[in-house]
Design a protein around this motif. Structure first.
Motif, PDB file in Angstrom:
ATOM      1  N   MET A 295      -6.467   5.414   6.504  1.00 18.65           N
ATOM      2  CA  MET A 295      -6.999   4.445   7.462  1.00 18.65           C
ATOM      3  C   MET A 295      -7.428   5.126   8.762  1.00 18.65           C
ATOM      4  O   MET A 295      -8.309   4.637   9.468  1.00 18.65           O
ATOM      5  N   GLY A 296      -6.802   6.255   9.106  1.00 22.15           N
ATOM      6  CA  GLY A 296      -7.192   6.984  10.302  1.00 22.15           C
ATOM      7  C   GLY A 296      -8.629   7.468  10.258  1.00 22.15           C
ATOM      8  O   GLY A 296      -9.214   7.797  11.283  1.00 22.15           O
TER       9      GLY A 296
ATOM     10  N   PHE B  16       2.704   7.410  10.235  1.00 23.55           N
ATOM     11  CA  PHE B  16       1.883   7.000  11.380  1.00 23.55           C
ATOM     12  C   PHE B  16       1.315   8.222  12.106  1.00 23.55           C
ATOM     13  O   PHE B  16       0.159   8.228  12.538  1.00 23.55           O
TER      14      PHE B  16
ATOM     15  N   ARG C 131      -1.484   9.665  10.166  1.00 27.22           N
ATOM     16  CA  ARG C 131      -2.679   8.844  10.311  1.00 27.22           C
ATOM     17  C   ARG C 131      -3.406   9.201  11.600  1.00 27.22           C
ATOM     18  O   ARG C 131      -4.644   9.187  11.653  1.00 27.22           O
TER      19      ARG C 131
ATOM     20  N   ASP D 190      -2.588   6.000   1.586  1.00 32.91           N
ATOM     21  CA  ASP D 190      -3.593   4.995   1.927  1.00 32.91           C
ATOM     22  C   ASP D 190      -3.545   4.674   3.425  1.00 32.91           C
ATOM     23  O   ASP D 190      -4.587   4.535   4.074  1.00 32.91           O
ATOM     24  N   VAL D 191      -2.328   4.572   3.960  1.00 27.06           N
ATOM     25  CA  VAL D 191      -2.186   4.321   5.403  1.00 27.06           C
ATOM     26  C   VAL D 191      -2.806   5.472   6.191  1.00 27.06           C
ATOM     27  O   VAL D 191      -3.530   5.260   7.166  1.00 27.06           O
TER      28      VAL D 191
ATOM     29  N   ILE E  38       5.002   1.984   1.037  1.00 30.53           N
ATOM     30  CA  ILE E  38       5.479   2.283   2.384  1.00 30.53           C
ATOM     31  C   ILE E  38       6.790   1.596   2.750  1.00 30.53           C
ATOM     32  O   ILE E  38       7.500   2.080   3.611  1.00 30.53           O
TER      33      ILE E  38
ATOM     34  N   THR F 174       0.829  -1.197   0.000  1.00 29.29           N
ATOM     35  CA  THR F 174       0.000   0.000   0.000  1.00 29.29           C
ATOM     36  C   THR F 174       0.867   1.252   0.000  1.00 29.29           C
ATOM     37  O   THR F 174       2.082   1.178   0.127  1.00 29.29           O
ATOM     38  N   THR F 175       0.226   2.414  -0.136  1.00 33.02           N
ATOM     39  CA  THR F 175       0.947   3.684  -0.229  1.00 33.02           C
ATOM     40  C   THR F 175       0.815   4.478   1.068  1.00 33.02           C
ATOM     41  O   THR F 175      -0.041   4.188   1.906  1.00 33.02           O
TER      42      THR F 175
END
Lengths: 382, 268
Positions: free
Chosen positions: B107-108, B156, B159, B103-104, B144, B99-100
């Motif tokens: 997720m948040g 992180f 996110r 995208d991470v 990532i 994933t990119t």
């Protein structure tokens, strides 16, 4: 040997091919999540553990009806999964040892039951051993409908809960803090893998079924960095293995369909591991070679520059054979590459003494930039 | 240090009562009482195995405590989920996941989106803004695994930023990052604090505690001391939390650079 027309119109072959493709799509999609969740071997355990369930189903019903056998497979697979979880949580066994223990324990029960059934004369027992390696030819249209419906349900669930499955697979603790019922989602994912395994028992058999879960996903991972594309490719590779495997085994009568399907999937894995861009082994070794050459070129360029500094002559000429001796390998290729990039030029000085090289202005500034990037700015500032 | 307990302490960002966690017979956290006021940048500090990560995970409901209660702004965590943001340890996930970065970060927003809904343009824009805040806008579409450790940590953080929480829990966000990233991260945390948010950070580097944080907890299975950094950061508490290792400190003036006298703690 039947021609292609016969193949496509032959009722059995068409059923087998269609069924194998359906199986390939489902196991590819569900296998992608299993592989990313590092549960590749779970599929192996589930399929081996299906055997005692199949045998018990047979003993209870007394005949080889598909549905009771598959229900039995599902139940014993689930029991093995719970047994494995118990071992992981309550004993000091690590996951791999727990999977191995559960797998061999349940498979042994299965084999014992199988030999027990075979020792009792019963006309219906014939074909039960086919669950070991699969017997695709026994597929009937009703089976296709069952297969198709299960695949459709599984794929719909994956599409509907795509983002939930994604976040649970990537970062389960974060998913939990977002409020998603992670345990439930994990159970759904694992159950669907179990379902795919049970679907595949008829085709591929309990021993090789894990390959259909793992192989398409592993191959697909090589070609892409996007989950969407990986799952799509895994479905494609699964279907392709199913189709090609079914056709090959039909063309060469006598080859068991299941193992041929698994061989096709394994072949795709091999190609992917070797040739996929970025992640492929071939690519990686080419990249290592390229970096190696780049480093050597810079070393040589840097040394040409240092020599020109020491001799206080920007156009100082270096003899190629001297450099060969200095480095202990043939530098011709490196000089050639540096020349092609315009960093050095061949000088006309004493051609009878072998090739000589001198820095160009461009090579000078490249060497300075390189040396100062290494923290040798005092050399570069001259 | 624990206060007399009124019912829920709505004026505290985090209120923990009698929290005990054990994996086997040996407690990992023992009878923790903890109060963190809103709007502070708080450090949780203690030696390896002190239960720092366990404390955060228990507060977030990831680990079931043997006993105790957790209140966030006066209510149990389950009711306050939407105002809580979490940054797990970077090593807790497999960065080879296909994933990119963007995208991470997106997720948040999954929790707020709810079931069945897909992230759309609005979510993408929010994720881009968060990436810009952590200086990662140029890496949005990078896979990532191709990011450096510091860049992954920033992803992180981004996110967590899109969660737009009121209280953040971060597990060693500055472990194994380069100096530039550490500076960027602390500035980001200060900004959050200045916006009135509460930021609670598991921190491993004693030498920077006093300069980075304004509130702190010394933890070693039990609560050793908690309060304003200036009141709590002293030789006595350091010794109580770190034991013999801290004996060296006596030879150095404490206020100078106590971290240099201690083994730097590594991320487990």
């Amino acid at each position: 040997m039947p021609d292609l027309f016969t193949l496509l119109t032959d009722f059995t072959i068409r059923n087998v091919t269609l069924g194998a493709m359906l199986l390939g799509v489902s196991s590819g999609v569900l296998g992608s999540f299993a592989v990313l969740r590092k549960q590749s071997l779970l599929g192996d355990m589930l399929s081996h553990a299906a055997l005692p369930g199949i045998c018990l189903g047979f003993i209870i019903v007394g005949s080889r009806q598909l549905l009771p056998l598959l229900v039995g497979a599902l139940i014993s697979g689930t029991a093995a999964a719970l047994f494995m979880l118990l071992l992981i949580n309550r004993s000091r066994l690590k996951t791999d040892a727990a999977i191995g223990s559960a797998l061999s324990f349940f498979f042994a029960i299965g084999i014992v039951l199988l030999t027990y059934i075979q020792s009792n004369p019963n006309a219906n027992q014939a074909g039960l051993t086919s669950f070991l390696f699969g017997q695709a030819a026994s597929i009937v249209p009703t089976d296709l409908w069952i297969l198709g419906s299960i695949s459709l349900v599984a794929l719909s669930i994956v599409l509907l809960f795509w983002k939930e499955f994604k976040v649970v697979t990537f970062d389960i603790q974060f998913a939990a803090t977002l409020g998603f019922p992670t345990a439930f989602l994990e159970i759904v994912l694992t159950s669907m893998v179990a379902l795919a395994v049970v679907m595949g028992l008829q085709f591929v058999g309990v021993i090789l079924m894990a390959a259909m879960i793992i192989a398409p996903a592993v191959a697909a991972r090589q070609w892409t960095e996007r989950l969407e594309l990986m799952v799509f490719l895994a479905a494609l590779f699964g279907a392709l293995s199913g189709m090609v495997g079914a056709i090959i085994s039909a063309l060469a009568r006598g080859l068991a369909t299941g193992p041929v399907i698994v061989l096709c999937a394994s072949f795709i894995v091999l190609i992917s591991l070797l040739f996929a861009p970025n992640r492929g082994l071939l690519w990686a070794s080419l990249e290592t070679q390229r970096q190696h050459n780049a480093l050597r070129s810079r070393q040589v360029l840097g040394n040409l520059y240092k020599l020109s500094l020491e001799h206080k002559n920007p156009a100082y000429r270096v003899e190629e054979s001297m450099m060969n001796v200095y480095y202990g390998f043939n530098t011709r290729g490196i000089f050639g590459r540096l020349e092609a990039r315009g960093f050095i030029k061949q000088s006309s000085h004493m051609p009878e003494e072998g090739r000589h090289w001198e820095l160009t202005n461009q090579g000078m500034s490249e060497a300075k930039a390189f040396l100062s990037s290494l923290g040798q700015a005092e050399l570069a500032d001259v | 240090m624990s206060m007399p307990n009124s019912s829920h302490e709505p004026n505290l960002a985090l209120h923990v009562e009698d929290l005990t966690v054990s994996y086997s017979s040996k407690p990992v956290l023992w009878d923790i009482d903890l109060d963190i006021p809103p709007g502070v940048l708080a450090a949780i500090v203690g030696p390896n195995g002190a239960g720092k990560s366990t404390l955060i995970k228990t507060v977030l409901g990831l680990i079931k405590p043997a006993a105790g209660h957790v209140y966030i702004y006066g209510k149990p965590y389950e009711k306050q989920r939407s105002i809580v943001g979490y940054v797990p340890q970077r090593s807790s996930v497999d960065w080879d996941f296909p994933t990119t970065a963007i995208d991470v970060v997106t997720m948040g927003l999954y929790g707020r989106l709810g079931w069945l809904k897909r992230p759309g343009k609005a979510e993408k824009q929010q994720a881009e803004e968060a990436l810009t805040q952590v200086g990662m806008q140029d890496f949005a579409h990078r896979q990532i695994s191709q990011l450096s450790g510091g860049q992954q940590q920033r992803v992180f953080l981004a996110r967590a930023l899109v969660q737009q929480a009121d209280i953040y829990f971060m597990d060693e966000p500055m472990a194994g990052v380069d100096a530039t990233t550490e500076r960027a991260i602390i500035n980001l945390l200060r900004n959050l604090r200045n916006q009135g948010k509460t930021v609670i950070v598991v921190h491993h580097d004693l030498s920077t505690v006093t300069s980075y944080f304004d509130w702190m907890l010394f933890l070693n299975v039990r609560t050793i001391a908690q309060g304003h950094v200036n009141d709590v950061y002293n030789a006595e508490n350091l010794r109580a939390a770190y034991g013999d290792k801290v004996a060296l400190l006596n030879q150095n003036p404490l206020s100078q650079n106590p971290g240099s006298a201690l083994e730097p703690e590594s991320t487990p």
